[in-house]
Design an enzyme around this catalytic site. Structure first.
Site, mmCIF file in Angstrom:
data_model
loop_
_atom_site.group_PDB
_atom_site.id
_atom_site.type_symbol
_atom_site.label_atom_id
_atom_site.label_comp_id
_atom_site.label_asym_id
_atom_site.label_seq_id
_atom_site.Cartn_x
_atom_site.Cartn_y
_atom_site.Cartn_z
ATOM 1 N N LYS A 105 22.329 46.347 10.531
ATOM 2 C CA LYS A 105 23.417 45.476 11.025
ATOM 3 C C LYS A 105 22.962 44.574 12.142
ATOM 4 O O LYS A 105 23.355 43.415 12.225
ATOM 5 C CB LYS A 105 24.630 46.316 11.442
ATOM 6 C CG LYS A 105 24.435 47.138 12.660
ATOM 7 C CD LYS A 105 24.970 48.522 12.517
ATOM 8 C CE LYS A 105 23.995 49.316 11.679
ATOM 9 N NZ LYS A 105 24.106 50.745 11.777
ATOM 10 N N GLU A 129 25.115 45.415 1.859
ATOM 11 C CA GLU A 129 26.346 46.224 1.836
ATOM 12 C C GLU A 129 26.271 47.381 2.829
ATOM 13 O O GLU A 129 27.258 47.726 3.503
ATOM 14 C CB GLU A 129 26.585 46.774 0.416
ATOM 15 C CG GLU A 129 27.821 47.624 0.252
ATOM 16 C CD GLU A 129 29.125 46.840 0.418
ATOM 17 O OE1 GLU A 129 29.367 45.926 -0.382
ATOM 18 O OE2 GLU A 129 29.887 47.153 1.360
ATOM 19 N N GLY A 187 24.674 66.298 16.366
ATOM 20 C CA GLY A 187 23.933 65.240 15.672
ATOM 21 C C GLY A 187 24.782 64.016 15.342
ATOM 22 O O GLY A 187 24.334 63.116 14.641
ATOM 23 N N ASP A 201 27.240 48.641 18.230
ATOM 24 C CA ASP A 201 27.173 48.867 16.781
ATOM 25 C C ASP A 201 28.414 48.262 16.098
ATOM 26 O O ASP A 201 28.298 47.551 15.103
ATOM 27 C CB ASP A 201 27.078 50.386 16.541
ATOM 28 C CG ASP A 201 27.122 50.766 15.079
ATOM 29 O OD1 ASP A 201 26.061 50.747 14.433
ATOM 30 O OD2 ASP A 201 28.225 51.060 14.574
ATOM 31 N N LYS A 205 28.730 44.888 13.476
ATOM 32 C CA LYS A 205 29.419 44.960 12.172
ATOM 33 C C LYS A 205 30.584 43.972 12.125
ATOM 34 O O LYS A 205 30.803 43.306 11.108
ATOM 35 C CB LYS A 205 29.940 46.392 11.936
ATOM 36 C CG LYS A 205 28.827 47.419 11.753
ATOM 37 C CD LYS A 205 29.395 48.842 11.785
ATOM 38 C CE LYS A 205 28.312 49.896 11.692
ATOM 39 N NZ LYS A 205 28.789 51.246 12.051
ATOM 40 N N GLY A 302 25.747 58.392 7.385
ATOM 41 C CA GLY A 302 25.259 59.573 6.673
ATOM 42 C C GLY A 302 24.309 59.189 5.564
ATOM 43 O O GLY A 302 24.328 58.074 5.045
HETATM 44 N N1 HSE Z 1 25.969 54.847 14.391
HETATM 45 C C1 HSE Z 1 26.914 54.377 13.438
HETATM 46 C C2 HSE Z 1 28.239 55.094 13.610
HETATM 47 C C3 HSE Z 1 26.477 54.593 12.009
HETATM 48 O O1 HSE Z 1 28.365 55.995 14.447
HETATM 49 O O2 HSE Z 1 29.172 54.732 12.906
HETATM 50 C C4 HSE Z 1 25.556 53.555 11.524
HETATM 51 O O3 HSE Z 1 26.109 52.282 11.650
#
Ligand code: HSE
Length: 427
Positions: A105, A129, A187, A201, A205, A302
């Site tokens: 991303k 995607e 995790g 993040d 997106k 995941g």
């Molecule tokens: N680190 C991101 C999240 C997942 O916690 O949604 C990958 O984009």
């Protein structure tokens, strides 16, 4: 049968998941899509990861040049993350005539214009995607299915780590720092959680999703961003009493006033479907002028969910001869004619630490009214906490600049109240 060779750059969580899906479903894809997709090569510094997956040593490339010059490789899958060396590797692959599927991303958000230009020049495919919302098929939905619409807005929970943390804070009444430690132990959160908890993040997106929705490049620099690190459990608890859930929301809107794009914590009414998107789940709620409301929900991260998005792109690439490129004006900066809204219109939740004396509520109300802010709801506690009384005010829709001015004015009056929290309320 058509044979398609794939190289995977990076065998971390997503790369390994992608590899497993491709191996396990190879016969299924042959039967259903008439294409034999074979992993020809991998690039991974930790060779033990490749060997643990059962990849033969002769398939472990020494460097990107080896993959670019391998005639058996048609599609390069980039799942390394970060800008470099991913950008150099992706450009090298495209320049060598390989199509690229990426989950990156940050790379796509910042350099989509350069990657697309190189892909077009070399007549290669460029697919992404998996860059947004993991296994949730939002990008192709915007590129294909919703093209008949003017997209009016999208509101999403597009980061799983922060959704996990906020859900656990709400469920257990624990503080941000306690839950972050638990999320790291399980995790869900990285050792350095900055990209997730500070909203980077989600902002990468949102930049990609709003570019697709609004048909013009929405640069990352135009996305307003606030993370969840200052969230106080008291606000989550007061929000619950008011019938709200607290989420890190990504909001994109396109109206006559312009485009607004923002990532920040926000309260959302429990009756809204997004309020019930919990734990590490993600969802995107899109409103189009014809389709009305659509919500896509699922796993935003995941190995297998994100691998599912990557393999979907690989199959699309393997079964199409002509590639389509962006459905938005993919330039480095936004089109100069694009107006960006920064004075957001929203309802607001305010928590004040008020002095326990007569007339405080009326003085606070008069400051709000002076700034054209109308009050929708008030909770006034009758017990003191550390010598002050919590006063919770929810406003009707108003402009952010008015709220900031009112907050400054309340804070500047001696012996009145201090504003401890300001949280937007999304309707
Ligand atoms: N680190 C991101 C999240 C997942 O916690 O949604 C990958 O984009």
């Amino acid at each position: 049968m058509k044979k398609v060779g794939v190289a995977i750059l990076g065998l971390g969580v997503v790369g390994s998941g992608t590899y497993k899906i491709l191996i396990e479903h190879r016969e299924f894809y042959k039967k259903n899509h008439g294409v034999d997709i074979n992993v020809e090569s991998v690039l991974e510094l930790k060779t033990e990861r490749a060997l643990a997956l059962g990849i033969e040593e002769n398939k472990i490339a020494a460097n990107i040049a080896e993959i670019c010059s391998n005639p058996e490789v048609d599609i390069v899958v980039e799942v390394m993350g970060g800008v470099e060396p991913a950008k150099t590797f992706v450009l090298a692959a495209l320049n060598a005539g390989k199509s690229v599927v990426t989950s990156n991303k940050e790379l796509f958000c910042k350099y989509s214009h350069e990657l697309e230009k190189t892909a077009r020049k070399n007549k290669c495919g460029l697919f992404y995607e998996a860059s947004c919302v993991g296994g949730v098929p939002v990008i192709r939905t915007l590129i294909d299915n919703l093209q008949g619409n003017k997209i009016l807005s999208m509101t999403g929970i597009i980061n799983g780590t922060t959704n996990f943390i906020l859900t656990k804070m709400s469920d257990c009444g624990a503080s941000y720092s306690e839950v972050l430690k638990e999320a790291q132990r399980l995790g869900y959160a990285e050792a350095d959680p900055t990209a997730d908890v500070e909203g980077f993040d989600a902002a990468y997106k949102l930049s990609i999703l709003s570019s697709l929705s609004f048909h013009t490049k929405i640069p990352f620099s135009k996305v307003y961003r606030e993370g969840i690190t200052d969230i106080d459990i008291h606000d989550i608890n007061y929000g619950k009493r008011l019938g709200y859930a607290l989420k890190l929301l990504a909001v994109g809107k396109n109206s006559d006033s312009g485009i607004e794009v923002r990532v920040h914590p926000a309260f959302i009414k429990n009756s809204h479907p997004l309020a019930n998107v919990n734990d590490s789940y993600n969802a995107v709620y899109i409103t189009g002028d014809s389709v009305e409301d659509v919500m896509l929900y699922g796993r935003g991260a995941g190995a297998l969910p994100t691998g599912s998005a990557i393999v979907g792109d690989i199959i699309y690439c393997a079964t199409h001869d002509n590639f389509n490129y962006s459905t938005f004006n993919n330039t480095e900066k936004a089109d100069p004619s694009t107006k960006f809204v920064t004075n957001f219109e929203s309802a607001y939740y305010l928590r004040l630490d008020a002095k326990d004396k007569a007339g405080v509520l009326s003085k606070v109300s008069s400051v709000l009214s002076k700034h054209n802010i109308s009050v929708a709801e008030v909770i006034q506690e009758n017990r003191k906490v550390n010598g002050v009384v919590p006063l919770i005010i929810v406003t009707h829709e108003t402009f952010e600049k008015n709220v900031n001015k009112a907050v400054d004015e309340i804070n500047s009056v001696e012996n009145l109240a201090k504003v401890a929290s300001v949280i937007r309320v999304v309707s």
